[in-house]
Design a protein around this motif. Structure first.
Motif, mmCIF file in Angstrom:
data_model
loop_
_atom_site.group_PDB
_atom_site.id
_atom_site.type_symbol
_atom_site.label_atom_id
_atom_site.label_comp_id
_atom_site.label_asym_id
_atom_site.label_seq_id
_atom_site.Cartn_x
_atom_site.Cartn_y
_atom_site.Cartn_z
ATOM 1 N N PHE A 236 0.853 -1.187 0.000
ATOM 2 C CA PHE A 236 0.000 0.000 0.000
ATOM 3 C C PHE A 236 0.884 1.231 0.000
ATOM 4 O O PHE A 236 1.737 1.403 0.861
ATOM 5 C CB PHE A 236 -0.912 0.008 1.226
ATOM 6 C CG PHE A 236 -1.838 1.177 1.277
ATOM 7 C CD1 PHE A 236 -2.930 1.234 0.427
ATOM 8 C CD2 PHE A 236 -1.624 2.223 2.148
ATOM 9 C CE1 PHE A 236 -3.800 2.310 0.466
ATOM 10 C CE2 PHE A 236 -2.467 3.296 2.194
ATOM 11 C CZ PHE A 236 -3.563 3.349 1.350
ATOM 12 N N ASN A 237 0.675 2.109 -0.983
ATOM 13 C CA ASN A 237 1.458 3.335 -1.099
ATOM 14 C C ASN A 237 0.658 4.481 -0.495
ATOM 15 O O ASN A 237 -0.232 5.038 -1.143
ATOM 16 C CB ASN A 237 1.792 3.603 -2.563
ATOM 17 C CG ASN A 237 2.744 4.755 -2.721
ATOM 18 O OD1 ASN A 237 3.118 5.410 -1.752
ATOM 19 N ND2 ASN A 237 3.144 5.007 -3.945
ATOM 20 N N LYS B 149 -1.943 9.224 -1.649
ATOM 21 C CA LYS B 149 -3.142 9.919 -1.212
ATOM 22 C C LYS B 149 -3.046 11.415 -1.464
ATOM 23 O O LYS B 149 -4.048 12.098 -1.548
ATOM 24 C CB LYS B 149 -3.395 9.681 0.274
ATOM 25 C CG LYS B 149 -3.904 8.307 0.591
ATOM 26 C CD LYS B 149 -4.438 8.261 1.981
ATOM 27 C CE LYS B 149 -3.316 8.114 2.968
ATOM 28 N NZ LYS B 149 -3.756 7.857 4.335
ATOM 29 N N LEU B 150 -1.832 11.932 -1.575
ATOM 30 C CA LEU B 150 -1.654 13.365 -1.768
ATOM 31 C C LEU B 150 -2.121 13.809 -3.150
ATOM 32 O O LEU B 150 -2.512 14.956 -3.336
ATOM 33 C CB LEU B 150 -0.187 13.744 -1.570
ATOM 34 C CG LEU B 150 0.378 13.448 -0.182
ATOM 35 C CD1 LEU B 150 1.871 13.740 -0.154
ATOM 36 C CD2 LEU B 150 -0.334 14.270 0.870
ATOM 37 N N ARG C 19 -3.549 2.693 -5.309
ATOM 38 C CA ARG C 19 -2.634 2.893 -4.193
ATOM 39 C C ARG C 19 -1.869 1.621 -3.861
ATOM 40 O O ARG C 19 -1.007 1.629 -3.002
ATOM 41 C CB ARG C 19 -3.409 3.347 -2.964
ATOM 42 C CG ARG C 19 -3.994 4.707 -3.128
ATOM 43 C CD ARG C 19 -4.637 5.155 -1.865
ATOM 44 N NE ARG C 19 -5.263 6.440 -2.078
ATOM 45 C CZ ARG C 19 -6.191 6.940 -1.311
ATOM 46 N NH1 ARG C 19 -6.613 6.265 -0.268
ATOM 47 N NH2 ARG C 19 -6.711 8.118 -1.562
ATOM 48 N N TRP C 20 -2.189 0.535 -4.523
ATOM 49 C CA TRP C 20 -1.541 -0.744 -4.272
ATOM 50 C C TRP C 20 -0.562 -1.029 -5.390
ATOM 51 O O TRP C 20 -0.845 -0.813 -6.565
ATOM 52 C CB TRP C 20 -2.582 -1.857 -4.192
ATOM 53 C CG TRP C 20 -3.513 -1.677 -3.042
ATOM 54 C CD1 TRP C 20 -4.704 -1.048 -3.062
ATOM 55 C CD2 TRP C 20 -3.301 -2.101 -1.707
ATOM 56 N NE1 TRP C 20 -5.271 -1.062 -1.816
ATOM 57 C CE2 TRP C 20 -4.422 -1.703 -0.952
ATOM 58 C CE3 TRP C 20 -2.282 -2.780 -1.063
ATOM 59 C CZ2 TRP C 20 -4.550 -1.962 0.394
ATOM 60 C CZ3 TRP C 20 -2.401 -3.046 0.286
ATOM 61 C CH2 TRP C 20 -3.527 -2.643 1.005
ATOM 62 N N SER C 21 0.601 -1.530 -5.021
ATOM 63 C CA SER C 21 1.590 -1.913 -6.030
ATOM 64 C C SER C 21 2.066 -3.323 -5.711
ATOM 65 O O SER C 21 2.002 -3.781 -4.582
ATOM 66 C CB SER C 21 2.761 -0.933 -6.038
ATOM 67 O OG SER C 21 3.374 -0.884 -4.780
ATOM 68 N N GLY C 22 2.545 -3.980 -6.711
ATOM 69 C CA GLY C 22 3.031 -5.335 -6.478
ATOM 70 C C GLY C 22 2.591 -6.256 -7.577
ATOM 71 O O GLY C 22 2.163 -5.815 -8.632
ATOM 72 N N SER D 287 14.877 -6.652 -7.275
ATOM 73 C CA SER D 287 15.346 -5.620 -6.329
ATOM 74 C C SER D 287 14.785 -5.909 -4.933
ATOM 75 O O SER D 287 13.655 -6.334 -4.776
ATOM 76 C CB SER D 287 14.915 -4.241 -6.795
ATOM 77 O OG SER D 287 13.500 -4.176 -6.864
ATOM 78 N N LEU D 288 15.605 -5.670 -3.906
ATOM 79 C CA LEU D 288 15.213 -5.912 -2.522
ATOM 80 C C LEU D 288 15.037 -4.586 -1.794
ATOM 81 O O LEU D 288 15.810 -3.658 -1.983
ATOM 82 C CB LEU D 288 16.289 -6.730 -1.791
ATOM 83 C CG LEU D 288 16.511 -8.156 -2.265
ATOM 84 C CD1 LEU D 288 17.682 -8.774 -1.545
ATOM 85 C CD2 LEU D 288 15.265 -8.972 -2.017
ATOM 86 N N PHE D 289 14.018 -4.496 -0.960
ATOM 87 C CA PHE D 289 13.826 -3.334 -0.080
ATOM 88 C C PHE D 289 13.057 -3.770 1.134
ATOM 89 O O PHE D 289 12.371 -4.787 1.143
ATOM 90 C CB PHE D 289 13.151 -2.169 -0.818
ATOM 91 C CG PHE D 289 11.793 -2.503 -1.367
ATOM 92 C CD1 PHE D 289 10.646 -2.183 -0.671
ATOM 93 C CD2 PHE D 289 11.665 -3.105 -2.606
ATOM 94 C CE1 PHE D 289 9.410 -2.490 -1.175
ATOM 95 C CE2 PHE D 289 10.424 -3.406 -3.121
ATOM 96 C CZ PHE D 289 9.287 -3.081 -2.405
ATOM 97 N N LYS D 290 13.185 -2.976 2.209
ATOM 98 C CA LYS D 290 12.554 -3.324 3.477
ATOM 99 C C LYS D 290 11.386 -2.370 3.755
ATOM 100 O O LYS D 290 11.464 -1.190 3.463
ATOM 101 C CB LYS D 290 13.572 -3.218 4.615
ATOM 102 C CG LYS D 290 14.686 -4.227 4.497
ATOM 103 C CD LYS D 290 15.682 -4.079 5.606
ATOM 104 C CE LYS D 290 16.821 -5.068 5.407
ATOM 105 N NZ LYS D 290 17.871 -4.894 6.406
ATOM 106 N N VAL D 291 10.323 -2.935 4.339
ATOM 107 C CA VAL D 291 9.148 -2.151 4.722
ATOM 108 C C VAL D 291 8.711 -2.572 6.124
ATOM 109 O O VAL D 291 9.092 -3.635 6.614
ATOM 110 C CB VAL D 291 7.971 -2.346 3.725
ATOM 111 C CG1 VAL D 291 8.294 -1.800 2.364
ATOM 112 C CG2 VAL D 291 7.560 -3.783 3.659
ATOM 113 N N ASN D 292 7.911 -1.723 6.739
ATOM 114 C CA ASN D 292 7.358 -2.040 8.041
ATOM 115 C C ASN D 292 6.163 -2.957 7.829
ATOM 116 O O ASN D 292 5.242 -2.639 7.087
ATOM 117 C CB ASN D 292 6.941 -0.757 8.746
ATOM 118 C CG ASN D 292 6.531 -0.994 10.174
ATOM 119 O OD1 ASN D 292 6.578 -2.115 10.654
ATOM 120 N ND2 ASN D 292 6.146 0.060 10.847
ATOM 121 N N GLY D 293 6.160 -4.098 8.489
ATOM 122 C CA GLY D 293 5.113 -5.088 8.305
ATOM 123 C C GLY D 293 3.826 -4.655 8.898
ATOM 124 O O GLY D 293 2.769 -5.083 8.559
#
Length: 101
Positions: A57-58, A62-63, A71-74, A95-101
């Protein structure tokens, strides 16, 4: 003598006003604490496992006021789940990246 009595009366009224204001702040703090507890009880705990497929969820989208943008990517594949709740995602391009679960 009347001036001194009037000053004492006014000082008493100001003290009452300060007490009333402090009580109001305390009630607001109690209300906020109760609402936070109410909200926290209704949050669903989701356990993510490595190799699960998820959508991201991006919230920054919302701005912009575009109804056509999602708003969803993947989808993203979870490559690693850390005990602190951080999830490492792998994009379709690797590509690897970290997000808050």
């Amino acid at each position: 003598m009347k001036l001194k009595e009037a000053a004492e009366l006014r000082l008493g009224q100001l003290n009452e006003l300060d007490e009333f204001r402090l009580e109001a702040y305390e009630r607001v703090d109690l209300y906020k604490e109760r609402m936070k507890n109410y909200h926290d009880q209704r949050i669903e705990k989701r356990d993510f496992q490595a190799s699960d497929w998820v959508l991201l969820f991006n919230s920054q989208l919302k701005l912009f006021s575009s109804e056509l943008k999602s708003r969803w990517s993947g989808p993203f594949k979870e490559s690693q789940v850390f005990p602190s709740g951080i999830v490492e995602l792998e994009g379709m391009d690797g590509s690897l990246f970290k997000v808050n679960g």
